[in-house]
Design an enzyme around this catalytic site. Sequence first.
Site, short mmCIF file in Angstrom:
data_model
loop_
_atom_site.label_atom_id
_atom_site.label_comp_id
_atom_site.label_asym_id
_atom_site.label_seq_id
_atom_site.Cartn_x
_atom_site.Cartn_y
_atom_site.Cartn_z
N HIS A 1 5.84 0.27 2.66
CA HIS A 1 4.76 0.58 1.49
C HIS A 1 4.41 -0.78 1.00
O HIS A 1 3.25 -1.16 0.99
CB HIS A 1 5.44 1.25 0.48
CG HIS A 1 5.89 2.77 0.61
ND1 HIS A 1 5.09 3.43 1.05
CD2 HIS A 1 6.68 3.44 0.24
CE1 HIS A 1 5.31 4.89 1.26
NE2 HIS A 1 6.44 4.84 0.75
N HIS B 1 11.66 1.97 4.87
CA HIS B 1 10.62 2.59 4.34
C HIS B 1 9.96 2.29 3.08
O HIS B 1 8.61 2.24 3.06
CB HIS B 1 11.34 4.11 3.53
CG HIS B 1 10.65 5.13 2.89
ND1 HIS B 1 10.12 6.34 3.53
CD2 HIS B 1 9.94 4.96 1.80
CE1 HIS B 1 9.43 6.79 2.77
NE2 HIS B 1 9.09 6.18 1.49
N GLU B 2 10.54 1.53 2.33
CA GLU B 2 10.03 0.89 1.28
C GLU B 2 9.32 -0.36 1.54
O GLU B 2 8.25 -0.83 1.04
CB GLU B 2 11.15 0.36 0.09
CG GLU B 2 11.92 1.67 -0.71
CD GLU B 2 10.79 2.62 -1.10
OE1 GLU B 2 9.64 2.01 -1.64
OE2 GLU B 2 11.21 3.96 -1.14
#
Length: 218
Positions: free
Chosen positions: A29, A25-26
Site C-alpha cells: 500500500h 501487505h502494508e
Amino acid sequence: MFSLFSNPEQLVYIAFTLIIAFTLHEYAHAYVAYKFGDPTAKNQGRLTFNPIKHLDPIGTILILIIGFGWARPVPVNRFYFKRPRLAGVLVSIAGPLTNLVLAFIAQGLYMGLVIGGVELPPFAIGLLNTMVYLNILLFIFNLIPLPPLDGYRIIADLVPNNVRPKLTQYEPYGGIIFLIIAITPLSQYTISPLFGTMIPAIQHTFGKFFGLLFGLNG
C-alpha cells in the site's frame, strides 16, 4: 474458516506467516501510494520491510495468543494523487494482490521442491502450507466490500461521484456488519461458504498451473 488455528502446534507457522503477510501487505500500500505521489506513508516510516513499523500492538499480541490479528493501516492522502480514482484503486488492491502473490510463490516453492525430489522436513511443509492458506484467506478477506477493508475502498473509488457520499454515511457501521456476518451463526451462510469455496478453488488453480509448469499434467 479457521481450521489451521485449531492445532496449537501451528501457532508458530501462523504467527510467522501473518507477520510476513501483514508487513508486505502494508508495504505494498505504502509503495504504490508513494509512486503515485503521496509521501505520507514514507514520511511516517511505513515504506519499509521492518515488521515493527507495520504491526499493531494489540493485533500482534492476538497473533501470539490466538494465531490471528491485524496490522496498522497505511495512511493515504488522496489529495496528492493526480488521478485519485485510479490511484486509489491501485493503492487499495496492492495489499491483497501481494498476499495472493505470496501464496502463489509458497505453493510454487512447495511443489517445485517436492517434484524435484527434495525431502522436506515437517516444519517446512507446515510453514509453506500455512503460507499458502493464510495468504489466500487474507486476499479474499481484504476484498470483502465492507469498511475499513480494501474491498470497500476499491468499490468507493469505482462508484459514480454522486453515490460515494451515500456510501460514506454507512462507513461507521461497516465493522458492526462484519462482526455480525463473521462471528454470529450467520457466518455459516456468509463468511464460511466464501472461504470454503474460494480458498480451495484458488489453491486448485495454483496447483494446475504449477502442474503444467512442471510437466505433471501431460
